[in-house]
Design a protein around this motif. Sequence first.
Motif, mmCIF file in Angstrom:
data_model
loop_
_atom_site.group_PDB
_atom_site.id
_atom_site.type_symbol
_atom_site.label_atom_id
_atom_site.label_comp_id
_atom_site.label_asym_id
_atom_site.label_seq_id
_atom_site.Cartn_x
_atom_site.Cartn_y
_atom_site.Cartn_z
ATOM 1 N N ALA A 93 0.962 -1.118 0.093
ATOM 2 C CA ALA A 93 -0.127 -0.002 -0.103
ATOM 3 C C ALA A 93 0.858 1.350 0.221
ATOM 4 N N PRO A 94 0.465 2.447 -0.183
ATOM 5 C CA PRO A 94 1.119 3.705 -0.347
ATOM 6 C C PRO A 94 1.799 3.944 1.064
ATOM 7 N N ASN A 95 1.366 3.501 2.167
ATOM 8 C CA ASN A 95 2.172 3.733 3.542
ATOM 9 C C ASN A 95 3.289 2.694 3.646
ATOM 10 N N GLY A 96 3.282 1.712 2.536
ATOM 11 C CA GLY A 96 4.482 0.763 3.030
ATOM 12 C C GLY A 96 3.986 -0.393 3.741
ATOM 13 N N ASP A 97 2.732 -0.487 4.217
ATOM 14 C CA ASP A 97 2.304 -1.913 4.710
ATOM 15 C C ASP A 97 1.694 -2.547 3.575
ATOM 16 N N GLY A 98 0.845 -3.716 3.836
ATOM 17 C CA GLY A 98 -0.032 -4.580 3.004
ATOM 18 C C GLY A 98 -1.182 -3.974 3.015
ATOM 19 N N PRO A 99 -1.821 -4.769 1.986
ATOM 20 C CA PRO A 99 -1.835 -5.829 1.242
ATOM 21 C C PRO A 99 -1.165 -5.349 -0.166
ATOM 22 N N GLY A 121 -9.328 -13.046 -0.666
ATOM 23 C CA GLY A 121 -9.139 -14.005 0.321
ATOM 24 C C GLY A 121 -8.155 -13.759 1.387
ATOM 25 N N PRO A 122 -7.383 -14.744 1.881
ATOM 26 C CA PRO A 122 -6.179 -14.511 2.698
ATOM 27 C C PRO A 122 -4.811 -13.771 2.089
ATOM 28 N N GLN A 123 -4.890 -13.495 0.855
ATOM 29 C CA GLN A 123 -3.517 -13.116 0.177
ATOM 30 C C GLN A 123 -3.242 -11.651 0.895
ATOM 31 N N TYR A 124 -1.913 -11.553 1.386
ATOM 32 C CA TYR A 124 -1.535 -10.220 2.074
ATOM 33 C C TYR A 124 -0.113 -9.971 1.361
ATOM 34 N N LEU A 125 0.845 -10.667 1.189
ATOM 35 C CA LEU A 125 2.085 -10.268 0.763
ATOM 36 C C LEU A 125 2.072 -10.709 -0.914
ATOM 37 N N GLY A 144 7.779 -9.378 0.575
ATOM 38 C CA GLY A 144 7.395 -8.426 1.746
ATOM 39 C C GLY A 144 6.880 -7.563 1.566
ATOM 40 N N THR A 145 6.329 -6.805 2.453
ATOM 41 C CA THR A 145 5.791 -5.502 2.159
ATOM 42 C C THR A 145 6.886 -4.482 2.065
ATOM 43 N N PRO A 146 6.553 -3.127 1.285
ATOM 44 C CA PRO A 146 7.931 -2.116 1.155
ATOM 45 C C PRO A 146 8.369 -1.948 2.503
ATOM 46 N N ASN A 147 7.923 -2.034 3.837
ATOM 47 C CA ASN A 147 8.510 -1.851 4.968
ATOM 48 C C ASN A 147 9.189 -2.899 5.450
ATOM 49 N N GLU A 156 15.645 -10.252 12.099
ATOM 50 C CA GLU A 156 14.243 -10.533 12.895
ATOM 51 C C GLU A 156 13.444 -11.168 12.171
ATOM 52 N N LEU A 157 12.884 -10.416 11.210
ATOM 53 C CA LEU A 157 11.940 -10.767 10.280
ATOM 54 C C LEU A 157 12.147 -12.137 9.482
ATOM 55 N N LEU A 158 13.253 -12.244 9.076
ATOM 56 C CA LEU A 158 13.800 -13.649 8.458
ATOM 57 C C LEU A 158 13.466 -14.711 9.464
ATOM 58 N N LEU A 159 14.368 -14.675 10.515
ATOM 59 C CA LEU A 159 14.331 -15.731 11.370
ATOM 60 C C LEU A 159 13.088 -16.019 12.061
ATOM 61 N N GLY A 160 12.041 -15.073 12.225
ATOM 62 C CA GLY A 160 10.526 -15.309 12.638
ATOM 63 C C GLY A 160 9.732 -15.645 11.528
ATOM 64 N N SER A 161 10.168 -16.066 10.490
ATOM 65 C CA SER A 161 9.694 -16.501 9.126
ATOM 66 C C SER A 161 8.588 -15.523 8.833
ATOM 67 N N LYS A 162 8.604 -14.392 8.689
ATOM 68 C CA LYS A 162 7.466 -13.247 8.431
ATOM 69 C C LYS A 162 7.543 -12.971 6.876
ATOM 70 N N TYR A 163 8.556 -13.416 6.498
ATOM 71 C CA TYR A 163 8.620 -13.073 4.803
ATOM 72 C C TYR A 163 7.814 -14.172 4.130
#
Length: 401
Positions: A93-99, A121-125, A144-147, A156-163
């Motif tokens: 999104a324009p603010n750098g978050d999703g979806p 549906g559930p798609q976000y990234l 991932g999102t722009p942010n 931290e995001l990688l090791l937390g399986s956030k991508y």
Amino acid sequence: MPNAGDELHHFGWNACSTALCPYAPHPHVERRYLIVPGLRSSRIHVLDTKPDPRAPKIVKVIEPAEVHKRAGYSRPHTLHCGPEGIYVSALGAPNGDGPGGIFMLDHDAFDVLGRWEVDRGPQYLAYDFAWHLGHDVQITSEWGTPNMIENGLVPELLLGSKYGHQLHVWDLRRRKHLQTLDFGAEQQLVLELRQARDPTKTYGFAGVVISLKDLSASVWLWHRPNGQWAVKKVIEIPAEPAEAEQLPPLLQGFKAVPPLIADINLSLDDRFLYVSCWGTGEIRQYDVSDPHNPKLTGSVRLGGIVKRSPHPAVGPVNGGPQMVEVSRDGRRVYFTNGLYRAWDAQFYPDGIKGWMVKCDVEPNGGLKLDPNFFLPTEDGYRTHQIRLEGGDSSSDTFCYP
């Protein structure tokens, strides 16, 4: 470009073979314009390659505010010419978050039409997308999102399986989410997609950058057994041991170089899959005539985080095989060495010196680096996606076998 800070990344033609699909409303478009988004700025440039393709001209600039207002998205990434318009994926999104998702441009004036999804549906990234036009199916992948990506890979995001670690299956006509295919949270950064070029087939390949289990990279097959979509790992490339002092700070604790599959590409005859390993500095060729059982048939080493394997024309080089493109006849494979500015600095702290090279392909498999084809960039410039005049192996999606 007239503005600084665009960071050109992926781009594509305004028209391709999809214009010949039976339901295409624009069958007379010409492969003439290159649509070139700025991944960091969200600004989109339209380049006219006629009358002289060696001197294209900017004929339209779509400003970020228009993309934001009309589509609700930003950071445009992948672009494909479709039957009813030009599809563009966007990271968020324009603010750098999703979806993130997909928006469309019209074929003629290149106006932003709006968001593609009706039921996401559930798609976000979001990241890449591919079509099975003969089956009205779209597949999308996740980064991932722009942010999450613009200031570099966040450990931290990688090791937390956030991508991203999923594919999404869509009804292309109804613009509706149908199914999620999860690779498992340890499989991080499910990026590049290459579907079978034969439109009667319902399979394709997805590259996974890294496994949290052992730093390996992998290629997965999506397919449709018994009417339901599924994925399975068909290629695994292991990390290579290295001394901590040879590695950038991001990797020193692991004492290994991950392959980091940055791109994949498929020849037009669906026979050879090319896999670029940006971390270890290797381009691999697999025979995927049987997509369930790929066979390694060729390999060329160039660059790499540790090895800095040499090119015959200049000696040791940095960076590694990144974006890969294949000629329509399957005899030439080109690749470049730049990924994304913020990520380049993490894996190659001494800086990426941009280049483009070519390999020649043996008819029955095998790769040979062309010793005379080495195109360095000027200092400060970096290379990414390649498009070949007249089309290449990833410029078109087909409606007819």
